[in-house]
Motif scaffolding. Sequence first.
Motif, PDB file in Angstrom:
ATOM      1  N   ALA A  22      12.255  -8.341 -13.054  1.00 63.17           N
ATOM      2  CA  ALA A  22      11.138  -8.169 -13.997  1.00 63.17           C
ATOM      3  C   ALA A  22      11.085  -6.733 -14.519  1.00 63.17           C
ATOM      4  CB  ALA A  22       9.823  -8.540 -13.322  1.00 63.17           C
ATOM      5  N   CYS A  27       9.742  -7.665 -18.173  1.00 65.59           N
ATOM      6  CA  CYS A  27       8.974  -8.909 -18.277  1.00 65.59           C
ATOM      7  C   CYS A  27       8.046  -9.041 -17.078  1.00 65.59           C
ATOM      8  CB  CYS A  27       9.918 -10.117 -18.292  1.00 65.59           C
ATOM      9  SG  CYS A  27      11.129 -10.119 -19.609  1.00 65.59           S
ATOM     10  N   PRO A  29       6.631 -10.649 -13.691  1.00 63.66           N
ATOM     11  CA  PRO A  29       7.284 -11.442 -12.646  1.00 63.66           C
ATOM     12  C   PRO A  29       7.068 -12.942 -12.821  1.00 63.66           C
ATOM     13  CG  PRO A  29       6.225  -9.530 -11.676  1.00 63.66           C
ATOM     14  CD  PRO A  29       5.809  -9.560 -13.119  1.00 63.66           C
TER      15      PRO A  29
END
Length: 389
Positions: A22, A27, A29
């Motif tokens: 992540a 991004c 998780p």
Amino acid sequence: MDTAALVVTDQLLARPAIRDVARLLGCPPSSIAAALKRTEKALAVRLFQPGAQGLMRTLDGERLQPLFAALAGETRRLFRRQETEAVPMLGLEALHRILTVARKGSIRAAARELGMGQPQLTRQIAHVEAKTGYALFARSAEGAVPTPEGLLAIDAARRIEDLWREMSASSGEKFRRMAATVRLGAVFPLGAESSIAGLLASLSARWRLRHPRQPLFITSMIAEELLNGVRRGIFDLVLLDLAGLPDDLDGRLLSTSPLVLVASQETAERAGGTLDSLLLTSPLAVPSARSGLRQIVDRMLESEVFAAWRGRIDPVEVDSIPVILRLVEDHGFVSFLPAASLPAGGGRLAALGLPVETAMPLYAAWPKGRGDHGLVAQVLALAGGPAVR
């Protein structure tokens, strides 16, 4: 399946930690976990299993990692992204439609082959171009001609489709085999001549003759792991050496074998061949409390008959019967084992009867209300039929 999930899965296979991936891709998780879930659902295989330090690759994860690396490389080429960058989510079906347009040379002809309207396909092309950031086709009266960037994109899309087809085919075949396979879990046989080893060998041979198109998969574990496996549906049936079955399982008693104290002939002679002298002068090797055998031994040692020895016994725990036998044969240990596990004639071992009758049972067990009774009946019949006491 989609392109974002391909890249996320590749990164997870390289570094099995959702939070690490992540951070790398920028991004949340939750998005990484969702992408992995989409991949495993599409393939119908588990790529990871929980471990003490986080995720651990399964054997399927190890096997498929090179294909995912190749897929991720082609996906990044399609979107012109670096390895540490996330890619947009684009369904592989959209790439297939782009390839169809390139092959037919016309949006109208491609739409006809795909069974969709021309305006819908035109919107699909525009959607893909918006995701990639460049034009794929130059439209003219003669049809749709790939742009220079489009040619590279089409090559990458073709490679993605071929690699995904290869991966899906191998995983699909594995899934079909697994769906047809009868999964039996059993406690570890206590040696090649043990009754459990003979039962499993006989069952395997008979099953192959009776059901040549339905494989029987047998794996051995300790009792605690077998209980977890049958409750989670990993096994259709398990063979357990517990003193009694838990309330959530149905089962049938297959056999029992009396426990004996086992020592090497040399150790037994040196100690005078009595139970009292062996327990007081020799170290005891037993499996851990996660095994059915150890639970039966502990229950026996807690009885009044063994009260005189209780405080003097300090067992060594070894979850391997072959290792325990080597400790007994070569290093002066003693152990409590089922008489049926010992070689015919005793060999280098001496077996002493116990002052309290204690037997190790072997149960066939399955979840209440969830077992396939026809399957259970077949396995039990081939395993030797009714209970033997």
